[in-house]
Motif scaffolding. Structure first.
Motif, mmCIF file in Angstrom:
data_model
loop_
_atom_site.group_PDB
_atom_site.id
_atom_site.type_symbol
_atom_site.label_atom_id
_atom_site.label_comp_id
_atom_site.label_asym_id
_atom_site.label_seq_id
_atom_site.Cartn_x
_atom_site.Cartn_y
_atom_site.Cartn_z
ATOM 1 N N ILE A 120 -13.618 29.355 -15.869
ATOM 2 C CA ILE A 120 -13.854 29.549 -14.435
ATOM 3 C C ILE A 120 -12.524 29.760 -13.724
ATOM 4 N N VAL A 121 -11.510 29.031 -14.141
ATOM 5 C CA VAL A 121 -10.134 29.247 -13.696
ATOM 6 C C VAL A 121 -9.296 29.544 -14.932
ATOM 7 N N GLN A 122 -8.608 30.656 -14.933
ATOM 8 C CA GLN A 122 -7.788 31.046 -16.074
ATOM 9 C C GLN A 122 -6.567 30.139 -16.191
ATOM 10 N N TYR A 123 -6.326 29.648 -17.399
ATOM 11 C CA TYR A 123 -5.311 28.605 -17.571
ATOM 12 C C TYR A 123 -3.880 29.112 -17.436
ATOM 13 N N ILE A 124 -3.653 30.411 -17.611
ATOM 14 C CA ILE A 124 -2.295 30.944 -17.459
ATOM 15 C C ILE A 124 -2.066 31.452 -16.039
ATOM 16 N N LEU A 134 -2.954 38.845 -6.307
ATOM 17 C CA LEU A 134 -3.360 37.442 -6.302
ATOM 18 C C LEU A 134 -3.647 36.974 -4.881
ATOM 19 N N ILE A 135 -2.809 37.372 -3.956
ATOM 20 C CA ILE A 135 -2.997 36.998 -2.558
ATOM 21 C C ILE A 135 -4.340 37.493 -2.042
ATOM 22 N N ASN A 136 -4.758 38.666 -2.499
ATOM 23 C CA ASN A 136 -5.973 39.292 -1.979
ATOM 24 C C ASN A 136 -7.266 38.702 -2.539
ATOM 25 N N ARG A 137 -7.180 37.865 -3.548
ATOM 26 C CA ARG A 137 -8.404 37.347 -4.153
ATOM 27 C C ARG A 137 -9.142 36.424 -3.196
ATOM 28 N N LYS A 138 -10.464 36.561 -3.189
ATOM 29 C CA LYS A 138 -11.292 35.789 -2.255
ATOM 30 C C LYS A 138 -11.248 34.300 -2.558
ATOM 31 N N SER A 139 -11.433 33.964 -3.832
ATOM 32 C CA SER A 139 -11.412 32.554 -4.241
ATOM 33 C C SER A 139 -10.100 32.261 -4.950
ATOM 34 N N GLN A 140 -9.452 31.197 -4.520
ATOM 35 C CA GLN A 140 -8.152 30.831 -5.076
ATOM 36 C C GLN A 140 -8.242 29.506 -5.814
ATOM 37 N N SER A 141 -7.510 29.419 -6.896
ATOM 38 C CA SER A 141 -7.436 28.166 -7.640
ATOM 39 C C SER A 141 -6.250 27.359 -7.126
ATOM 40 N N THR A 142 -5.904 26.334 -7.872
ATOM 41 C CA THR A 142 -4.751 25.497 -7.522
ATOM 42 C C THR A 142 -3.624 25.687 -8.540
ATOM 43 N N ILE A 143 -3.639 26.852 -9.202
ATOM 44 C CA ILE A 143 -2.621 27.199 -10.198
ATOM 45 C C ILE A 143 -1.920 28.484 -9.784
ATOM 46 N N ILE A 144 -0.590 28.505 -9.920
ATOM 47 C CA ILE A 144 0.212 29.695 -9.635
ATOM 48 C C ILE A 144 1.187 29.882 -10.786
ATOM 49 N N ASN A 145 1.295 31.111 -11.274
ATOM 50 C CA ASN A 145 2.227 31.403 -12.363
ATOM 51 C C ASN A 145 3.351 32.279 -11.836
ATOM 52 N N LEU A 146 4.603 31.852 -12.083
ATOM 53 C CA LEU A 146 5.773 32.559 -11.554
ATOM 54 C C LEU A 146 6.596 33.196 -12.678
ATOM 55 N N PRO A 147 7.086 34.419 -12.459
ATOM 56 C CA PRO A 147 7.936 35.084 -13.454
ATOM 57 C C PRO A 147 9.399 34.652 -13.292
ATOM 58 N N LEU A 148 9.751 33.523 -13.886
ATOM 59 C CA LEU A 148 11.097 32.972 -13.727
ATOM 60 C C LEU A 148 11.912 33.149 -15.006
ATOM 61 N N ILE A 159 -6.203 32.659 -12.075
ATOM 62 C CA ILE A 159 -7.276 33.455 -11.475
ATOM 63 C C ILE A 159 -8.575 32.657 -11.525
ATOM 64 N N ARG A 160 -9.225 32.566 -10.377
ATOM 65 C CA ARG A 160 -10.491 31.830 -10.266
ATOM 66 C C ARG A 160 -11.614 32.807 -9.924
ATOM 67 N N PHE A 161 -12.724 32.668 -10.631
ATOM 68 C CA PHE A 161 -13.873 33.518 -10.337
ATOM 69 C C PHE A 161 -14.618 32.981 -9.117
ATOM 70 N N ASP A 162 -14.931 33.877 -8.217
ATOM 71 C CA ASP A 162 -15.660 33.502 -7.018
ATOM 72 C C ASP A 162 -17.073 33.059 -7.389
ATOM 73 N N PRO A 163 -17.564 31.962 -6.822
ATOM 74 C CA PRO A 163 -18.910 31.491 -7.156
ATOM 75 C C PRO A 163 -19.992 32.543 -6.918
ATOM 76 N N GLN A 164 -19.811 33.350 -5.883
ATOM 77 C CA GLN A 164 -20.815 34.378 -5.601
ATOM 78 C C GLN A 164 -20.838 35.456 -6.683
ATOM 79 N N PHE A 165 -19.693 35.730 -7.272
ATOM 80 C CA PHE A 165 -19.636 36.704 -8.369
ATOM 81 C C PHE A 165 -20.425 36.201 -9.566
ATOM 82 N N ILE A 166 -20.275 34.923 -9.882
ATOM 83 C CA ILE A 166 -21.020 34.342 -10.998
ATOM 84 C C ILE A 166 -22.516 34.389 -10.711
ATOM 85 N N LYS A 167 -22.901 34.061 -9.473
ATOM 86 C CA LYS A 167 -24.320 34.123 -9.111
ATOM 87 C C LYS A 167 -24.837 35.558 -9.178
#
Length: 359
Positions: free
Chosen positions: A145-149, A299-313, A152-160
């Motif tokens: 539901i939320v990608q571990y890397i 990522l900013i444009n996604r409707k549903s957001q998770s609590t994970i952010i991946n940075l290219p450092l 990205i989180r899938f919007d609940p409405q998309f799943i429905k």
């Protein structure tokens, strides 16, 4: 609100690593100590004293996530629960997977010889998934539901939408990076299974997890065992075949009791407040990191957001974060940051001050 008194680990570092493991509370440690003290003095009577833990935990999971208690099973982690589920499915199923999804998810399907296709991670991921369902015609879509890397989180409405448009498609969600972060009602989600470990966002420590099943999927699992009689022993009580399959042997009162204690705490906060607090700080982080060119517009444009952010450092910045006591994880080609309700603006400011250093 400061949570550092309840969660001492927060005073030792800037903890942005809940996606790796949630922190333990002092109240949970007190309960665990009392439990082990009981074990020390009570011996085998411990299980009698704590026999209600498992029923209470299923009840609390049902209340928190809107699943029927009879369709909730206790497991040691996501991987064990998913493997048990796969072994109960007909081998003729066709799976749809996501490239780069959690290894224990994809590997478990592929290694069992199921026919499968993968959708690559991309900016228009949802459109590509719908297209793959149309062309490949899978019978099972298994995904996190939320990608571990990437987070990205899938919007609940998309799943429905998938569930409504393709009612015969079985939907299995890995909830490990989702459960405990947001309000969720399993019964209306469109999902046939949500499987989750309890040691991350649920703050329950290691060795516990759960699976919630729809009636439809429950009735499809282990067809070959439905008419088999269980052993004639009072120990099993009124347990079903599926209960014995998902919960073989003794369950650990310490591990599952720990998850239950954490659930009681999460319920006292409410998932609504947890989501509000975590989304607030993560939203601030996402905006600040986007302004620094570290988060893509997609990522900013996604409707549903998770609590994970991946940075290219780069490696030097990763070392700088570590030397400044910012705890996070290397995942994929970047550094994964994760924010829970106990993270604060002070945590974010500390992170940003390090990222802004020129030398």
């Amino acid at each position: 609100m400061s949570f550092s008194t309840l969660f001492p680990a927060l005073d030792t570092c800037t903890y942005l690593n809940t996606a790796n493991a949630g922190v333990l509370s002092t109240s949970l440690q007190d309960w665990r100590s009392a439990h082990d003290a009981d074990h020390l003095t009570a011996g085998s009577d411990l299980r009698i004293k704590h026999s209600s833990i498992f029923t209470e935990l299923r009840h609390n999971l049902s209340l928190l996530f809107g699943a029927e208690q009879k369709n909730i099973y206790l497991i040691t982690n996501f991987s064990s629960g998913f493997n048990i589920t796969l072994d109960g499915l007909d081998r003729g199923h066709r799976f749809l997977l996501l490239t780069g999804d959690y290894p224990s998810l994809n590997y478990a399907v592929i290694s069992r010889g199921f026919i499968y296709a993968e959708v690559p991670m991309c900016a228009d991921l949802e459109d590509q998934i719908l297209a793959a369902i149309e062309t490949y015609k899978p019978s099972v879509f298994a995904f996190s539901i939320v990608q571990y890397i990437s987070g990205i989180r899938f919007d609940p409405q998309f799943i429905k939408e998938i569930s409504t448009t393709y009612p015969d498609l079985i939907l299995i969600g890995d909830g490990t990076q989702f459960c405990g972060t947001a309000v969720f009602d399993f019964s209306s989600s469109g999902l046939d299974a949500v499987i989750s470990s309890g040691y991350k966002w649920m703050l329950g420590g290691y060795g516990n997890g759960f699976i919630m099943l729809s009636d439809r999927l429950k009735n499809q699992l282990y067809q070959d065992r439905k008419n088999l009689n269980l052993p004639d022993t009072s120990i099993l009580g009124e347990r079903s075949n599926l209960s014995v399959i998902f919960e073989p042997g003794h369950l650990d009162t310490l591990c599952f009791g720990s998850l239950n204690q954490s659930l009681i705490y999460l319920q006292s906060l409410s998932l609504h407040n947890i989501e509000r607090m975590s989304q607030s700080i993560c939203g601030q982080a996402r905006t600040a990191l986007y302004d620094r060119g570290l988060v893509p517009q997609s990522l900013i444009n996604r409707k549903s957001q998770s609590t994970i952010i991946n940075l290219p450092l780069n490696s030097s910045m990763i070392e700088r974060l570590a030397s400044n006591h910012v705890l996070c994880s290397n995942r994929g080609s970047g550094v994964r940051l994760s924010f829970h309700f106990y993270n604060t603006r002070k945590d974010l400011d500390h992170l940003l001050s390090i990222l802004d250093q020129k030398n």
